[in-house]
Design a protein around this motif. Structure first.
Motif, PDB file in Angstrom:
ATOM      1  N   ALA A 128     -34.843  49.202  61.799  1.00  0.00           N
ATOM      2  CA  ALA A 128     -35.281  49.020  63.059  1.00  0.00           C
ATOM      3  C   ALA A 128     -35.821  50.454  63.496  1.00  0.00           C
ATOM      4  O   ALA A 128     -36.877  50.692  64.126  1.00  0.00           O
ATOM      5  N   GLY A 129     -35.198  51.480  63.283  1.00  0.00           N
ATOM      6  CA  GLY A 129     -35.581  52.741  63.333  1.00  0.00           C
ATOM      7  C   GLY A 129     -36.199  53.444  62.287  1.00  0.00           C
ATOM      8  O   GLY A 129     -36.516  54.778  62.454  1.00  0.00           O
ATOM      9  N   ARG A 130     -36.864  52.773  61.508  1.00  0.00           N
ATOM     10  CA  ARG A 130     -37.618  53.063  60.423  1.00  0.00           C
ATOM     11  C   ARG A 130     -39.148  52.273  60.310  1.00  0.00           C
ATOM     12  O   ARG A 130     -38.750  51.299  60.838  1.00  0.00           O
ATOM     13  N   ASP A 131     -39.711  53.021  59.527  1.00  0.00           N
ATOM     14  CA  ASP A 131     -41.078  52.069  59.075  1.00  0.00           C
ATOM     15  C   ASP A 131     -40.589  51.383  57.988  1.00  0.00           C
ATOM     16  O   ASP A 131     -41.216  51.432  56.843  1.00  0.00           O
ATOM     17  N   ALA A 132     -39.568  50.242  58.156  1.00  0.00           N
ATOM     18  CA  ALA A 132     -39.257  49.366  57.133  1.00  0.00           C
ATOM     19  C   ALA A 132     -39.134  48.097  57.529  1.00  0.00           C
ATOM     20  O   ALA A 132     -39.134  47.828  58.831  1.00  0.00           O
ATOM     21  N   GLN A 133     -38.774  47.081  56.619  1.00  0.00           N
ATOM     22  CA  GLN A 133     -38.708  45.787  57.145  1.00  0.00           C
ATOM     23  C   GLN A 133     -37.187  45.414  56.291  1.00  0.00           C
ATOM     24  O   GLN A 133     -36.853  45.951  55.517  1.00  0.00           O
ATOM     25  N   ALA A 134     -36.667  44.257  57.368  1.00  0.00           N
ATOM     26  CA  ALA A 134     -35.403  43.670  56.614  1.00  0.00           C
ATOM     27  C   ALA A 134     -35.685  42.373  55.992  1.00  0.00           C
ATOM     28  O   ALA A 134     -36.105  41.725  56.926  1.00  0.00           O
ATOM     29  N   LEU A 135     -34.902  42.110  54.948  1.00  0.00           N
ATOM     30  CA  LEU A 135     -35.180  40.831  54.303  1.00  0.00           C
ATOM     31  C   LEU A 135     -33.894  40.193  54.075  1.00  0.00           C
ATOM     32  O   LEU A 135     -32.792  41.081  53.680  1.00  0.00           O
ATOM     33  N   LYS A 136     -33.761  38.892  54.344  1.00  0.00           N
ATOM     34  CA  LYS A 136     -32.739  38.273  53.703  1.00  0.00           C
ATOM     35  C   LYS A 136     -32.360  38.088  52.282  1.00  0.00           C
ATOM     36  O   LYS A 136     -33.188  38.056  51.401  1.00  0.00           O
ATOM     37  N   ALA A 137     -31.260  38.318  51.885  1.00  0.00           N
ATOM     38  CA  ALA A 137     -30.913  38.483  50.384  1.00  0.00           C
ATOM     39  C   ALA A 137     -31.452  37.423  49.690  1.00  0.00           C
ATOM     40  O   ALA A 137     -32.144  37.268  48.488  1.00  0.00           O
ATOM     41  N   SER A 138     -31.163  36.085  50.325  1.00  0.00           N
ATOM     42  CA  SER A 138     -31.725  34.791  49.612  1.00  0.00           C
ATOM     43  C   SER A 138     -33.328  34.719  49.601  1.00  0.00           C
ATOM     44  O   SER A 138     -33.854  34.277  48.371  1.00  0.00           O
ATOM     45  N   THR A 139     -33.902  35.509  50.718  1.00  0.00           N
ATOM     46  CA  THR A 139     -35.532  35.422  50.473  1.00  0.00           C
ATOM     47  C   THR A 139     -35.798  36.367  49.339  1.00  0.00           C
ATOM     48  O   THR A 139     -36.734  35.969  48.733  1.00  0.00           O
ATOM     49  N   VAL A 140     -35.170  37.461  49.084  1.00  0.00           N
ATOM     50  CA  VAL A 140     -35.496  38.517  47.969  1.00  0.00           C
ATOM     51  C   VAL A 140     -35.568  37.984  46.649  1.00  0.00           C
ATOM     52  O   VAL A 140     -36.383  37.822  45.963  1.00  0.00           O
ATOM     53  N   THR A 141     -34.305  37.299  46.434  1.00  0.00           N
ATOM     54  CA  THR A 141     -33.972  36.819  45.003  1.00  0.00           C
ATOM     55  C   THR A 141     -34.789  35.544  44.762  1.00  0.00           C
ATOM     56  O   THR A 141     -35.038  35.136  43.673  1.00  0.00           O
ATOM     57  N   ALA A 142     -35.319  34.752  45.677  1.00  0.00           N
ATOM     58  CA  ALA A 142     -35.778  33.350  45.502  1.00  0.00           C
ATOM     59  C   ALA A 142     -37.325  33.322  45.744  1.00  0.00           C
ATOM     60  O   ALA A 142     -38.133  32.768  44.938  1.00  0.00           O
ATOM     61  N   THR A 143     -37.942  34.552  46.538  1.00  0.00           N
ATOM     62  CA  THR A 143     -39.266  34.113  46.922  1.00  0.00           C
ATOM     63  C   THR A 143     -40.375  35.281  46.754  1.00  0.00           C
ATOM     64  O   THR A 143     -41.348  35.244  46.774  1.00  0.00           O
ATOM     65  N   VAL A 144     -39.473  36.470  46.722  1.00  0.00           N
ATOM     66  CA  VAL A 144     -40.480  37.901  46.618  1.00  0.00           C
ATOM     67  C   VAL A 144     -40.760  38.123  45.168  1.00  0.00           C
ATOM     68  O   VAL A 144     -39.949  38.030  44.270  1.00  0.00           O
ATOM     69  N   ASP A 145     -41.973  38.496  45.026  1.00  0.00           N
ATOM     70  CA  ASP A 145     -42.796  38.861  43.797  1.00  0.00           C
ATOM     71  C   ASP A 145     -41.940  39.988  43.147  1.00  0.00           C
ATOM     72  O   ASP A 145     -41.517  40.036  41.720  1.00  0.00           O
ATOM     73  N   GLY A 146     -41.697  41.075  43.801  1.00  0.00           N
ATOM     74  CA  GLY A 146     -41.110  42.401  43.036  1.00  0.00           C
ATOM     75  C   GLY A 146     -41.280  43.555  43.718  1.00  0.00           C
ATOM     76  O   GLY A 146     -41.846  43.643  44.746  1.00  0.00           O
ATOM     77  N   PHE A 147     -40.488  44.578  43.452  1.00  0.00           N
ATOM     78  CA  PHE A 147     -40.627  46.008  43.803  1.00  0.00           C
ATOM     79  C   PHE A 147     -40.808  46.895  42.864  1.00  0.00           C
ATOM     80  O   PHE A 147     -40.088  46.771  41.602  1.00  0.00           O
TER      81      PHE A 147
END
Length: 262
Positions: free
Chosen positions: A45-64
């Protein structure tokens, strides 16, 4: 650089801020994930960042480009396994132990993924400070993170996982046990009675007890050291004048208790 910070506590927020503010890192994009979704949202919230659910990251995100694990020591192996597939360029941990995280990363990551274990030897409110580093597979992403940490005024020094973990037995597990034991065993005395030594211990005890107990419990579980402190205290308590003098001379700098018994 696309950075995923796993664990949105103080250390996770510190590494995110360090990377985001570094001139050496172009277009930093920070994401937080945490088992506590609200904590991840608060960090973002106080940063130029986003919050992701752990389940979303491991299941649907391509990568970092970089995944940084800022989780409790005991959670590192599971976290490495859970996030290995989304670490496209590098994985770094800042948990506080090194041998087990490095071993887990070697087992779970693709061979071309950079990997490093870092230990900031301070609480984030007391930055800057020393940062121990084991770079197990180097590359431009790990180098950029280390450069960012140094740009923040910190002193990064190289070590080995074995040297680091052995040192933590003394500087963390043993030191914390000694300070907490002194506080628990001592009586409540008027301030006027304190000597320079006891006043210093009071300050140290205040510092140790201002943190989170679960963090200090993790350190005690991860590293030996407390038993050595207890053994030394018992030996001092039971020593006659001659034995005490010998112990005192060793404490003065002629070898540690551990060295005398090896």
């Amino acid at each position: 650089m696309e950075l995923l910070v796993v664990g949105a506590g103080e250390m996770g927020r510190w590494i995110a801020d360090t990377v985001a503010s570094a001139e050496a890192i172009t277009e930093p994009a920070v994401s937080f994930t945490d088992l506590d979704v609200e904590r991840a949202r608060d960090a973002a919230a106080g940063r130029d960042a986003q919050a992701l659910k752990a389940s979303t990251v491991t299941a649907t995100v391509d990568g970092f480009e970089v995944v940084c694990l800022a989780v409790p020591i005991s959670a590192v192996p599971d976290a490495v396994a859970a996030y290995a597939d989304v670490a496209e360029g590098a994985m770094i941990d800042v948990s506080g132990a090194m041998a087990e995280p490095i071993a887990a990363m070697r087992d779970e990551l693709d061979s071309d993924v950079e990997r490093a274990s870092l230990h900031p030897l301070f609480a984030p409110p007391r930055v800057p400070g020393n940062v121990a580093a084991v770079v197990d597979r180097d590359g431009p992403r790990v180098a950029a993170v280390l450069e960012a940490i140094e740009a923040g005024g910190n002193d990064v020094f190289e070590t080995t996982a074995a040297e680091h973990d052995e040192a933590m037995e003394t500087v963390q597990a043993g030191a914390h046990a000694a300070i907490l034991a002194w506080r628990l065993a001592g009586a409540d005395v008027r301030e006027e009675f304190h000597t320079p030594v006891s006043a210093g211990l009071e300050d140290l005890a205040d510092t140790v007890t201002e943190g989170a107990p679960e963090v200090y419990a993790e350190i005690q579980r991860a590293f030996d050291g407390a038993d050595d402190v207890a053994d030394a205290a018992r030996e001092i308590a039971e020593a006659d004048a001659s034995a005490f003098a010998e112990l005192y001379e060793h404490a003065r700098g002629e070898g540690t208790e551990r060295e005398r018994h090896e």
